[in-house]
Design an enzyme around this catalytic site. Structure first.
Site, short mmCIF file in Angstrom:
data_model
loop_
_atom_site.label_atom_id
_atom_site.label_comp_id
_atom_site.label_asym_id
_atom_site.label_seq_id
_atom_site.Cartn_x
_atom_site.Cartn_y
_atom_site.Cartn_z
N ILE A 24 -2.38 1.27 -6.76
CA ILE A 24 -3.75 1.02 -6.32
C ILE A 24 -3.82 0.62 -4.85
CG2 ILE A 24 -4.48 0.40 -8.66
CD1 ILE A 24 -4.61 -2.50 -7.81
N GLY A 25 -2.75 0.05 -4.32
CA GLY A 25 -2.74 -0.30 -2.90
C GLY A 25 -2.83 0.95 -2.03
N SER A 83 -5.82 -10.49 -12.05
CA SER A 83 -5.70 -9.71 -13.29
C SER A 83 -6.40 -10.43 -14.43
CB SER A 83 -4.23 -9.54 -13.65
OG SER A 83 -4.08 -9.00 -14.95
N ALA A 88 0.81 -1.23 0.00
CA ALA A 88 0.00 0.00 0.00
C ALA A 88 0.84 1.27 0.00
CB ALA A 88 -0.94 0.00 1.21
N THR A 115 2.22 2.48 -2.73
CA THR A 115 2.13 3.12 -4.05
C THR A 115 0.96 2.52 -4.84
OG1 THR A 115 3.41 3.67 -6.06
CG2 THR A 115 3.67 1.45 -5.17
N TYR A 157 4.00 -14.04 -15.10
CA TYR A 157 3.02 -13.16 -14.44
C TYR A 157 1.61 -13.71 -14.61
CZ TYR A 157 0.18 -9.04 -13.44
OH TYR A 157 -0.77 -8.18 -12.93
#
Length: 309
Positions: free
Chosen positions: A41-42, A168, A37, A39, A193
């Protein structure tokens, strides 16, 4: 053409922004953990949750980089007036750090109502975690798998509670390659990923099944294509992100579905689902394979040396 683009720009931006969480749910007295958190969206998720109610939630900002986390927490405290935004060290690439974080949290906090497994890595060159796991699998899946395991009893004791796993759309391109889970035989950073994001979906599905009747829900989500630091390991992607930033969500826009899954009243009893733009979204056939989900659960426990029945 320039005139048309100028006229269309607000409509394009509105479309790109996607769904917004409209819930006004208050979180007085609640305890929340948001991983990663400091940076992106966190950080925006933590900011939103920190300002819900007069006596707002206690928000634990769980990050590897303490300096960046303190800066983010200080900013959120100043903006929201919530002094209960607390920084805790958590390195998801090291199971020792995960266990230390959980041990300290459980000693200091008597409740946990919302766990948001948000942190992640993307497009890393081949590398391994402190425990020898391929980095994408180790951080994005195994790290959060272990963290959830260690905190689950506190979530159950605090029920109703929610677990939110940030996955995602990339899970559509993923496969769980049990014969080469660590990517030692064949490695592609993009596919690695995708594989880890599919693991997030399968973990959520199996976790929800196992938690039925405990008043603890588990849901996964796609935040959208967000202009953030996640692509920092790829020069090409970083360059493309800058060029096409107008067509990407801002971190605040990208956080909306995480926030929605964490607070929306209509999701009180919804579990094992996958969301995008604050609404249910299509899950790939591989993401709906219960046998693979069960096997991944078993293999994950084996790799981490835990028993989670």
């Amino acid at each position: 053409v320039p005139v048309l683009l100028f006229v269309a720009a607000p409509y394009i931006r509105r479309y790109v922004a996607g769904g917004r969480c409209k819930s006004t749910a208050r979180l007085e007295g609640k305890v929340v953990i948001v991983t990663g958190a400091n940076t992106g969206i966190g950080k925006e998720t933590a900011r939103d949750l920190a300002q819900r109610g007069k006596c707002s939630a206690r928000v634990i900002v769980a990050c590897r980089d303490i300096a960046k986390a303190e800066a983010a927490a200080s900013e959120i405290r100043a903006e929201t007036g919530n002094q209960q935004v607390i920084v805790k060290k958590l390195d998801l690439a090291d199971t020792k750090s995960i266990r230390e974080f959980a041990e300290k949290f459980l000693a200091e906090e008597k409740e946990l109502h919302i766990l948001i497994n948000n942190a992640g890595v993307m497009l890393c060159p081949y590398s391994k975690t402190a425990d020898g796991f391929e980095m994408h699998l180790g951080v994005n899946h195994l790290g959060h798998f272990l963290l959830t395991f260690l905190l689950l009893e506190r979530l159950k004791q605090s029920a109703p509670a929610r677990i939110v796993n940030v996955s995602s759309l990339a899970h559509h391109g993923g496969r769980i390659r049990f014969h080469d889970l660590q990517g030692e035989k064949c490695y592609n950073r993009g596919l690695a990923y995708c594989h880890s994001k599919l693991a997030n979906v399968l973990f959520t599905r199996e976790l929800a099944r196992r938690l039925q009747g405990n008043c603890v829900t588990a849901n996964a989500l796609h935040p959208g294509s967000v202009y953030s630091e996640l692509v920092r390991h790829s020069f090409v992607m970083t360059w493309l992100w800058k060029i096409f930033s107008f067509f990407l969500k801002t971190p605040c826009e990208g956080a909306q579905t995480s926030i929605y899954c964490a607070v929306a009243e209509e999701l009180d009893s919804v579990t094992g689902q996958y969301f995008s733009d604050c609404q249910p979204a299509y899950v790939s056939p591989r993401g709906r394979d219960d046998e693979t989900a069960k096997k991944l659960w078993s293999v994950s426990c084996e790799l981490l040396g835990i028993q989670w029945d």
